[in-house]
Design a protein around this motif. Structure first.
Motif, PDB file in Angstrom:
ATOM      1  N   ASP A   8     137.145 -26.837  15.501  1.00  0.00           N
ATOM      2  CA  ASP A   8     136.949 -25.456  15.710  1.00  0.00           C
ATOM      3  C   ASP A   8     135.217 -25.180  15.762  1.00  0.00           C
ATOM      4  O   ASP A   8     134.767 -24.401  16.529  1.00  0.00           O
ATOM      5  N   HIS A   9     134.552 -25.901  15.327  1.00  0.00           N
ATOM      6  CA  HIS A   9     133.160 -25.979  15.294  1.00  0.00           C
ATOM      7  C   HIS A   9     132.424 -26.332  17.014  1.00  0.00           C
ATOM      8  O   HIS A   9     131.502 -26.261  17.308  1.00  0.00           O
ATOM      9  N   ARG A  11     134.009 -25.225  19.535  1.00  0.00           N
ATOM     10  CA  ARG A  11     134.242 -24.172  20.337  1.00  0.00           C
ATOM     11  C   ARG A  11     133.347 -23.573  21.253  1.00  0.00           C
ATOM     12  O   ARG A  11     133.392 -23.242  22.712  1.00  0.00           O
ATOM     13  N   ASN A  12     132.298 -23.017  20.734  1.00  0.00           N
ATOM     14  CA  ASN A  12     131.258 -22.363  21.206  1.00  0.00           C
ATOM     15  C   ASN A  12     130.316 -23.341  22.466  1.00  0.00           C
ATOM     16  O   ASN A  12     130.271 -23.076  23.408  1.00  0.00           O
ATOM     17  N   GLN A  13     130.469 -24.545  22.190  1.00  0.00           N
ATOM     18  CA  GLN A  13     129.720 -25.508  22.867  1.00  0.00           C
ATOM     19  C   GLN A  13     130.704 -25.856  24.142  1.00  0.00           C
ATOM     20  O   GLN A  13     130.229 -26.062  25.281  1.00  0.00           O
ATOM     21  N   GLN A  15     132.792 -23.665  25.778  1.00  0.00           N
ATOM     22  CA  GLN A  15     133.106 -22.448  26.183  1.00  0.00           C
ATOM     23  C   GLN A  15     133.099 -22.579  27.773  1.00  0.00           C
ATOM     24  O   GLN A  15     134.007 -21.833  28.506  1.00  0.00           O
ATOM     25  N   GLU A  35     141.838 -17.199  26.297  1.00  0.00           N
ATOM     26  CA  GLU A  35     141.098 -18.189  25.869  1.00  0.00           C
ATOM     27  C   GLU A  35     141.657 -18.692  24.513  1.00  0.00           C
ATOM     28  O   GLU A  35     141.894 -19.851  24.233  1.00  0.00           O
ATOM     29  N   ASP A  36     142.087 -17.635  23.503  1.00  0.00           N
ATOM     30  CA  ASP A  36     142.385 -17.931  22.523  1.00  0.00           C
ATOM     31  C   ASP A  36     143.807 -18.750  22.509  1.00  0.00           C
ATOM     32  O   ASP A  36     143.962 -19.558  21.623  1.00  0.00           O
ATOM     33  N   TRP A  39     143.088 -22.316  23.231  1.00  0.00           N
ATOM     34  CA  TRP A  39     142.557 -22.915  22.380  1.00  0.00           C
ATOM     35  C   TRP A  39     143.590 -23.224  21.098  1.00  0.00           C
ATOM     36  O   TRP A  39     143.657 -24.458  20.726  1.00  0.00           O
TER      37      TRP A  39
END
Length: 98
Positions: A8-9, A11-13, A15, A35-36, A39
């Motif tokens: 999960d860490h 996820r922002n990278q 995107q 997106e959810d 994921w």
């Protein structure tokens, strides 16, 4: 207690890769993919058994290699799991799952 997925860490990278895959699905006619949900597919199916040392490029590669058919199968099964089916007896369920 749900602590989340090991990746999960990232996820922002990742995107941009997620956005690219969602755009691909839209071009293929699957315009309602969120997106959810994508994921959730990745964490529950693709990365069911997380590696100890997963690199960022491997995460991106996994996202970009998601097959539309594989994703749709996952979403269909999840929808059946979450819906409230009622079977009079176990034979009906066995017939459905053949």
């Amino acid at each position: 207690m749900n602590i989340g997925h090991k990746y999960d860490h990232f996820r922002n990278q990742v995107q941009p890769a997620l956005k690219s895959k969602l755009e691909e699905f839209e071009l293929l006619g699957y315009g309602t993919v969120l997106e959810d949900t994508l994921w959730k597919f990745l964490t529950k199916k693709k990365w069911k058994k997380p590696k100890e040392e997963m690199k960022l490029f491997e995460i991106v590669q996994d996202i970009l290699s998601v097959d539309a058919g594989e994703y749709m199968s996952f979403v269909t099964v999840e929808a059946f799991k979450e819906s409230e089916f009622y079977f009079v007896n176990g034979d009906d369920l066995k017939e459905l799952l053949k």
